[in-house]
Design a protein around this motif. Structure first.
Motif, short mmCIF file in Angstrom:
data_model
loop_
_atom_site.label_atom_id
_atom_site.label_comp_id
_atom_site.label_asym_id
_atom_site.label_seq_id
_atom_site.Cartn_x
_atom_site.Cartn_y
_atom_site.Cartn_z
N LEU A 22 48.16 26.10 36.89
CA LEU A 22 47.56 27.18 37.69
C LEU A 22 48.57 28.30 37.93
CD1 LEU A 22 45.41 25.31 40.38
CD2 LEU A 22 44.60 26.74 38.49
N VAL A 23 49.84 27.93 38.14
CA VAL A 23 50.88 28.95 38.28
C VAL A 23 51.02 29.73 36.98
CG1 VAL A 23 53.36 29.30 38.63
CG2 VAL A 23 52.12 27.66 40.05
N PHE A 24 50.98 29.02 35.87
CA PHE A 24 51.03 29.68 34.56
C PHE A 24 49.86 30.65 34.39
CE2 PHE A 24 49.29 29.58 30.22
CZ PHE A 24 50.33 30.14 29.51
N LEU A 25 48.67 30.19 34.74
CA LEU A 25 47.49 31.04 34.62
C LEU A 25 47.60 32.26 35.54
CD1 LEU A 25 44.69 31.43 33.37
CD2 LEU A 25 43.74 30.05 35.23
N GLY A 26 48.17 32.06 36.73
CA GLY A 26 48.36 33.18 37.65
C GLY A 26 49.27 34.25 37.07
N GLN A 27 50.33 33.83 36.39
CA GLN A 27 51.24 34.81 35.77
C GLN A 27 50.53 35.58 34.65
OE1 GLN A 27 55.48 33.10 35.26
NE2 GLN A 27 54.18 31.29 35.49
N CYS A 28 49.75 34.85 33.86
CA CYS A 28 48.99 35.52 32.79
C CYS A 28 47.99 36.51 33.39
CB CYS A 28 48.26 34.49 31.93
SG CYS A 28 49.34 33.36 31.03
N ALA A 29 47.31 36.08 34.46
CA ALA A 29 46.31 36.94 35.09
C ALA A 29 46.96 38.19 35.66
CB ALA A 29 45.59 36.16 36.19
N TRP A 30 48.18 38.07 36.16
CA TRP A 30 48.90 39.23 36.69
C TRP A 30 49.08 40.29 35.60
CZ3 TRP A 30 51.03 41.45 40.99
CH2 TRP A 30 52.06 42.36 40.81
N LEU A 31 49.47 39.84 34.41
CA LEU A 31 49.67 40.79 33.31
C LEU A 31 48.35 41.37 32.82
CD1 LEU A 31 52.44 39.02 31.19
CD2 LEU A 31 52.69 40.92 32.79
N VAL A 32 47.32 40.53 32.74
CA VAL A 32 46.02 41.05 32.31
C VAL A 32 45.51 42.09 33.30
CG1 VAL A 32 43.61 40.45 31.85
CG2 VAL A 32 45.43 38.93 31.07
N ASN A 33 45.69 41.82 34.58
CA ASN A 33 45.21 42.73 35.61
C ASN A 33 45.94 44.08 35.57
OD1 ASN A 33 43.43 43.08 37.99
ND2 ASN A 33 45.37 43.30 39.10
N ARG A 34 47.17 44.06 35.07
CA ARG A 34 47.95 45.30 35.00
C ARG A 34 47.67 46.08 33.71
NH1 ARG A 34 51.81 46.03 38.70
NH2 ARG A 34 53.02 47.40 37.35
N SER A 35 46.82 45.55 32.87
CA SER A 35 46.45 46.24 31.63
C SER A 35 45.26 47.15 31.91
CB SER A 35 46.09 45.23 30.54
OG SER A 35 47.16 44.35 30.29
N ALA A 36 45.48 48.44 31.79
CA ALA A 36 44.41 49.39 32.11
C ALA A 36 43.30 49.38 31.08
CB ALA A 36 44.99 50.80 32.23
#
Length: 402
Positions: A22-36
């Motif tokens: 889940l921590v791994f997924l959270g890090q990935c989600a952070w990067l996806v969310n920062r992709s405009a």
């Protein structure tokens, strides 16, 4: 139901592994969310995939007007991707089939999440597979070390989130699954049962893994002789059965790749004819710069490996206890894949340098688990905690600056 939900299947180790993922997924989600929005290479890959989905009934139909120029030119002139099969493009574009075409231009951020969902899933599945294999081989300690390093691996996170990187995490999962499923199959060959029928689940898994690996990177066909070698070594008295099982898995993988061209034989044959299965530049092996490039990229992919791998490589030859098949197999696989990385300097993406990471993590986990069983357990434990913590803090700090 009570027999399935047991402490062996869903105990404390599984809960901790799930939290790490889940921590791994959270890090990935952070990067996806920062992709405009989608990057140009991503748009090109998705457009080509959508074109292939749209042409599944007739490979010679005219292209829709919204397709990009590159996809149109490739279809009209017969230019094929020498590195990736149709499966690579179909996976990239499959989620967008769920999104109405008229809404694609007005929901860029939603499209980003949708387009990257398959690779987020591949990242989770690769982490779960790594945990399962390492724990089966080395116990809970090995599983924690491997997964702890994996969940804070910059290259894996970037590939899963497609953050200025090629989406190669599915390729890594297919390669990892091929090698360790083959090893698992070989260990079952001495059971007094019908070989093919009893192993059909593993044959299916092996075939799917092969299709995903080779379909995502043609030069990974090298995993077939690697898998066969491990199987023949582990089952010297059942080599015919081992070869039959791998042949059945290869046939299934071939069928899946054929299916990715929607069973259009001419299209599939042309794709295979233009595939670069041995994309090796032999001169690279005598160029020191090629080796420096591979090891520099490996260090950037997972900085903890810069420390952990040299230590493990020193322990392995000096300590007889560490030289058993469970440690040797991932080391051999990693060595072959790294050499292939040296020989393919022009591959678009990390390629072999990313695929090798899970094998190195398994090797490091095995050596670590062995050292934890010595009289120096407390010292080894302190070093591992320091390495895992430092790697996690560094990765999170880099994420914060992304």
């Amino acid at each position: 139901m009570g027999g399935f939900f047991t402490r062996e299947r869903f105990g404390r180790p599984q809960v901790l592994a799930g939290l790490l993922l889940l921590v791994f997924l959270g890090q990935c989600a952070w990067l996806v969310n920062r992709s405009a929005s989608l990057s140009p290479p991503e748009e090109s890959r998705i457009s080509e995939g959508l074109r292939r989905w749209n042409e599944r009934h007739n490979p010679h139909m005219s292209l829709p007007s919204q397709e990009n120029d590159k996809a149109r030119e490739a279809a009209e002139t017969g230019v094929y991707d020498p590195n990736h099969s149709s499966l690579w493009y179909l996976i990239a574009s499959a989620p967008l089939l769920l999104w109405p075409e008229e809404m694609r231009l007005h929901s860029n951020h939603s499209l980003v999440w949708l387009a990257r969902a398959p690779y987020l899933l591949f990242g989770i599945l690769l982490g779960a597979s790594l945990w399962y294999v390492s724990r089966r081989l080395y116990g809970n300690a090995g599983g924690y070390v491997a997964l702890g390093l994996y969940c804070f691996s910059p290259a894996i996170i970037r590939s899963s989130a497609v953050w200025f990187a090629e989406p190669e995490v599915g390729t890594a999962w297919g390669t990892f699954g091929t090698i360790f499923t083959a090893i698992a199959v070989a260990h079952t060959l001495y059971a007094p049962r019908e070989v093919i029928l009893w192993n059909w689940r593993r044959i299916v898994l092996l075939g799917v893994s092969l299709a995903l690996a080779v379909g995502s990177q043609f030069s990974l066909i090298v995993v077939i002789p690697m898998a066969l070698s491990f199987m023949l070594y582990l089952a010297p008295n059942r080599r015919t059965a081992a070869a039959m099982i791998l042949a059945a898995a290869c046939a299934l993988g071939f069928l899946l790749l054929y299916a990715s061209d929607f069973f259009h034989w001419k299209t599939f044959w042309s794709e295979m004819a233009h595939a670069d299965f041995l994309a090796v530049t032999w001169r690279s092996f005598v160029m020191p710069g090629a080796y420096r490039r591979v090891f520099a990229q490996l260090g950037q992919s997972n900085p903890a490996l810069v420390v952990a791998v040299p230590v493990a490589l020193m322990v392995y030859p000096l300590w007889p206890r560490a030289r058993y098949f469970g440690n040797t197999a991932p080391l051999l696989a990693a060595g072959i894949l790294l050499l292939m990385g040296v020989g393919t300097p022009h591959f678009p993406g990390l390629g072999f340098q990313l695929v090798v990471i899970p094998f190195l993590l398994v090797f490091v986990a095995g050596i670590s688990a062995d050292l934890l069983e010595t009289s120096h357990r407390n010292l080894v434990m302190a070093c591992l905690w320091g390495l895992l913590t430092a790697n996690a803090i560094w990765n999170l700090a880099e994420l914060g600056r992304a």
